[in-house]
Design an enzyme around this catalytic site. Structure first.
Site, PDB file in Angstrom:
ATOM      1  N   LYS A 152      23.362  -1.490  48.846  1.00 32.47           N
ATOM      2  CA  LYS A 152      23.931  -0.385  48.058  1.00 32.47           C
ATOM      3  C   LYS A 152      25.030   0.286  48.887  1.00 32.47           C
ATOM      4  O   LYS A 152      24.889   0.425  50.105  1.00 32.47           O
ATOM      5  CB  LYS A 152      22.844   0.646  47.723  1.00 32.47           C
ATOM      6  CG  LYS A 152      21.708   0.102  46.860  1.00 32.47           C
ATOM      7  CD  LYS A 152      22.118  -0.031  45.407  1.00 32.47           C
ATOM      8  CE  LYS A 152      20.980  -0.602  44.587  1.00 32.47           C
ATOM      9  NZ  LYS A 152      21.258  -0.670  43.169  1.00 32.47           N
ATOM     10  N   LYS A 178      18.695  -8.969  47.441  1.00 36.84           N
ATOM     11  CA  LYS A 178      19.032  -9.255  46.043  1.00 36.84           C
ATOM     12  C   LYS A 178      20.444  -8.777  45.747  1.00 36.84           C
ATOM     13  O   LYS A 178      20.850  -7.697  46.153  1.00 36.84           O
ATOM     14  CB  LYS A 178      18.037  -8.530  45.127  1.00 36.84           C
ATOM     15  CG  LYS A 178      18.398  -8.557  43.651  1.00 36.84           C
ATOM     16  CD  LYS A 178      17.416  -7.767  42.825  1.00 36.84           C
ATOM     17  CE  LYS A 178      17.906  -7.589  41.403  1.00 36.84           C
ATOM     18  NZ  LYS A 178      19.092  -6.695  41.339  1.00 36.84           N
ATOM     19  N   ASP A 180      23.144  -7.232  43.168  1.00 35.15           N
ATOM     20  CA  ASP A 180      22.924  -6.344  42.045  1.00 35.15           C
ATOM     21  C   ASP A 180      23.353  -7.019  40.757  1.00 35.15           C
ATOM     22  O   ASP A 180      24.081  -8.020  40.776  1.00 35.15           O
ATOM     23  CB  ASP A 180      23.616  -4.993  42.236  1.00 35.15           C
ATOM     24  CG  ASP A 180      22.575  -3.901  41.982  1.00 35.15           C
ATOM     25  OD1 ASP A 180      22.609  -2.869  42.667  1.00 35.15           O
ATOM     26  OD2 ASP A 180      21.706  -4.122  41.128  1.00 35.15           O
ATOM     27  N   GLU A 181      22.932  -6.400  39.642  1.00 29.38           N
ATOM     28  CA  GLU A 181      23.089  -7.077  38.350  1.00 29.38           C
ATOM     29  C   GLU A 181      24.561  -7.278  37.989  1.00 29.38           C
ATOM     30  O   GLU A 181      24.896  -8.202  37.241  1.00 29.38           O
ATOM     31  CB  GLU A 181      22.381  -6.290  37.234  1.00 29.38           C
ATOM     32  CG  GLU A 181      22.940  -4.929  36.926  1.00 29.38           C
ATOM     33  CD  GLU A 181      22.507  -3.862  37.917  1.00 29.38           C
ATOM     34  OE1 GLU A 181      21.690  -4.150  38.824  1.00 29.38           O
ATOM     35  OE2 GLU A 181      22.997  -2.734  37.801  1.00 29.38           O
ATOM     36  N   HIS A 270      16.932 -10.713  36.199  1.00 31.11           N
ATOM     37  CA  HIS A 270      17.243  -9.287  36.019  1.00 31.11           C
ATOM     38  C   HIS A 270      17.356  -9.039  34.522  1.00 31.11           C
ATOM     39  O   HIS A 270      17.806  -9.913  33.786  1.00 31.11           O
ATOM     40  CB  HIS A 270      18.552  -8.944  36.745  1.00 31.11           C
ATOM     41  CG  HIS A 270      18.718  -7.465  36.935  1.00 31.11           C
ATOM     42  ND1 HIS A 270      18.961  -6.611  35.886  1.00 31.11           N
ATOM     43  CD2 HIS A 270      18.652  -6.692  38.042  1.00 31.11           C
ATOM     44  CE1 HIS A 270      19.039  -5.368  36.347  1.00 31.11           C
ATOM     45  NE2 HIS A 270      18.859  -5.389  37.648  1.00 31.11           N
ATOM     46  N   LYS A 310      13.486   5.733  38.535  1.00 34.10           N
ATOM     47  CA  LYS A 310      14.555   6.425  37.803  1.00 34.10           C
ATOM     48  C   LYS A 310      14.751   5.902  36.380  1.00 34.10           C
ATOM     49  O   LYS A 310      15.541   6.434  35.614  1.00 34.10           O
ATOM     50  CB  LYS A 310      15.866   6.251  38.568  1.00 34.10           C
ATOM     51  CG  LYS A 310      16.371   4.804  38.565  1.00 34.10           C
ATOM     52  CD  LYS A 310      17.598   4.629  39.444  1.00 34.10           C
ATOM     53  CE  LYS A 310      18.114   3.203  39.360  1.00 34.10           C
ATOM     54  NZ  LYS A 310      19.221   2.926  40.267  1.00 34.10           N
TER      55      LYS A 310
HETATM   56  C1  CAP Z   1      17.663  -0.633  41.574  1.00 28.19           C
HETATM   57  C2  CAP Z   1      18.647  -1.510  40.823  1.00 28.19           C
HETATM   58  C3  CAP Z   1      18.017  -2.349  39.768  1.00 28.19           C
HETATM   59  C4  CAP Z   1      17.130  -1.574  38.844  1.00 28.19           C
HETATM   60  C5  CAP Z   1      17.028  -2.294  37.509  1.00 28.19           C
HETATM   61  C6  CAP Z   1      19.743  -0.673  40.188  1.00 28.19           C
HETATM   62  O1  CAP Z   1      18.334  -0.024  42.611  1.00 28.19           O
HETATM   63  O2  CAP Z   1      19.286  -2.399  41.696  1.00 28.19           O
HETATM   64  O3  CAP Z   1      19.077  -2.967  39.048  1.00 28.19           O
HETATM   65  O4  CAP Z   1      15.877  -1.566  39.426  1.00 28.19           O
HETATM   66  O5  CAP Z   1      16.109  -1.604  36.741  1.00 28.19           O
HETATM   67  O6  CAP Z   1      20.831  -1.224  40.107  1.00 28.19           O
HETATM   68  O7  CAP Z   1      19.417   0.418  39.755  1.00 28.19           O
HETATM   69  P1  CAP Z   1      17.595   1.231  43.298  1.00 28.19           P
HETATM   70  P2  CAP Z   1      14.756  -2.316  36.280  1.00 28.19           P
HETATM   71  O8  CAP Z   1      16.319   0.712  43.922  1.00 28.19           O
HETATM   72  O9  CAP Z   1      18.547   1.752  44.339  1.00 28.19           O
HETATM   73  O10 CAP Z   1      17.328   2.220  42.218  1.00 28.19           O
HETATM   74  O11 CAP Z   1      14.132  -2.792  37.548  1.00 28.19           O
HETATM   75  O12 CAP Z   1      13.999  -1.207  35.576  1.00 28.19           O
HETATM   76  O13 CAP Z   1      15.167  -3.435  35.386  1.00 28.19           O
HETATM   77 MG    MG Z   2      20.649  -3.091  40.192  1.00 29.48          MG
END
Ligand code: CAP
Ligand code: MG
Length: 430
Positions: A152, A178, A180-181, A270, A310
């Site tokens: 991040k 990982k 990110d998406e 994801h 969150k």
């Molecule tokens: C979490 C995360 C994931 C979310 C996706 C984000 O980062 O990388 O994509 O967890 O949500 O981009 O927010 P943080 P879910 O740990 O810094 O929040 O897992 O509910 O699909």
């Molecule tokens: Mg993410």
């Protein structure tokens, strides 16, 4: 003369045949439309019907009609003959039970909650290639959740910078790094560069720690590009590929499940975009149904929520999603899910992620136990001493939970955890 035949799809005395597929819907009928007729419309439009009676129809087609057999308040169970569904084609199933019906004027709101997939339907699917036991063997991890983090800020690092954050994450004791998406292959961080440089860092971290390290590197794109990217992952010795399964679509995931399996790659799914259709409790498709379809088509793990982080998702729903992914025989939970016997379909891991930090680890493990992939991203990179100590603090929080001691107790002998609690305590981000 009757102008429609929706009530031909309603028979509350009907007992579904063994191999029929059963769906549970929540629905709200429009003014002037009875519940029975509304339910009949859902069954009609998702099987053989149309809006009007027809001049003629072969008698045998009546055997293909869906049947409303259980109607309680705003909940309806509909049974579908197996012959309606193409063998091994989950995409066509979605076109039927999750297609036109969401747009019918006579139904103000409609939510597909779950489906019981019959043995005759499951027989044409391979499911996850490794199963949770296979993943644990692959990663040489037992007795605790598998752990990972996303560098991040979620996008912006060069491939080199990304890999350095990854190295710190691995050195702090995490199993996975990982993508990110929304990180795929961008001008400042090309997929090819990230795969190569991360592999070098992985090898170094494995040598230094003696542990198996891996990554969920995001191949999301058109299918031909995803195939090329999967090839490159295998060339550099990776054992996972990450796919944003909702935006890639069930068809893309089905193609990549076989392609990745042939390359020895498990799929990390994801679910970005899921909240466009699973968040509204009165309309759309539940996460438990999406999780079911993704286990069916063979991902090895999929994001399933945290309840305390969150992003949306209640404890009850998360426990149901975890069961659907992990268990061989699932008992339906009231109006949240239906019974499901998975037969020989291997299981998959729920992935808990989103707004987590060491102080929330016990809450998550209280819901999931240890059979999950736990992703803590901002919650390690925001640690007062940086990424590596953030990962160490998270591993210490996991140890505290598995040893049955409080975080505060553990923190007396775990300075990294102590520093994390100092900053975040048990803060639950919105
Ligand atoms: C979490 C995360 C994931 C979310 C996706 C984000 O980062 O990388 O994509 O967890 O949500 O981009 O927010 P943080 P879910 O740990 O810094 O929040 O897992 O509910 O699909
Ligand atoms: Mg993410």
């Amino acid at each position: 003369m009757a102008t429609d035949w929706y009530m031909d799809f309603v028979d509350l005395s009907y007992q579904p045949e063994k191999d029929e597929i059963i769906c549970l819907f929540y629905f709200e009928s429009d003014d002037g439309v009875t519940r029975e007729e509304a339910a009949g419309r859902i069954a009609s439009e998702s099987s053989t019907g149309t809006w009007t009676t027809l001049y003629s129809m072969p008698d045998r087609m009546r055997d293909l009609q869906a049947t409303v057999f259980d109607l309680e308040e705003n909940y309806v169970k509909i049974s579908y003959p197996l012959e309606l569904w193409e063998e091994g084609n989950a995409v066509q199933l979605l076109s039927g039970i999750a297609g036109n019906i969401f747009g019918m004027k006579a139904i103000k709101n409609l939510r597909l909650i779950d489906a019981t997939l019959s043995p005759g339907y499951l027989a044409h699917f391979k499911g996850p290639a490794f199963g949770n036991e296979g993943i644990r063997k692959m990663m040489k991890v037992s007795g605790r959740p598998l752990t990972g983090a996303v560098p991040k800020p979620k996008i912006g690092f060069s491939a080199e910078e990304h890999a350095k954050v990854g190295f710190e994450t691995w050195m702090g004791g995490f199993d996975f790094v990982k993508d990110d998406e929304n990180l795929t292959s961008v001008s400042f961080n090309r997929f090819e560069d990230r795969v190569r440089i991360m592999a070098g860092m992985r090898d170094r971290a494995e040598q230094l720690t003696g542990e198996k390290k891996s990554a969920f590197i995001n191949i999301t794109a058109d299918t031909e590009t995803m195939k090329r990217r999967a090839d490159l992952l295998a060339e550099y010795g990776w054992n996972y590929a990450m796919i944003d399964v909702v935006v890639c679509g069930t068809a893309g995931v089905m193609t990549m499940r076989d392609y990745c399996t042939d390359l020895g790659l498990a799929i990390h799914a994801h679910r970005a975009m899921h909240a466009a259709f699973d968040r509204n409790p009165r309309h759309g498709i539940t996460m438990q149904f999406l999780a079911k379809i993704m286990r069916l088509v063979g991902v090895s793990q999929i994001h399933s929520g945290t309840a305390v982080g969150k992003l949306e998702g209640s404890r009850e729903e998360i426990a149901v999603i975890a069961d659907i992914l992990r268990e061989k025989v699932v008992q339906g939970k009231g109006r949240l899910s239906l019974d499901q016997d998975w037969g020989d379909i291997r299981n998959a891991f729920p992935v808990s992620s989103g707004g987590l930090h060491p102080g929330l680890v016990p809450d998550v493990l209280d819901i999931y136990g240890t059979e999950l992939v736990l992703l803590v991203s901002g919650g390690i990179h925001g640690h007062p001493n940086g990424t590596r100590d953030g990962a160490v603090a998270t591993m210490q929080a996991i140890e505290a939970w598995t040893d049955g001691v409080t975080l505060e107790e553990k923190a007396k002998r775990a300075p990294e955890l102590d520093a994390a609690l100092e900053k975040w305590g048990r803060y639950k981000p919105k």
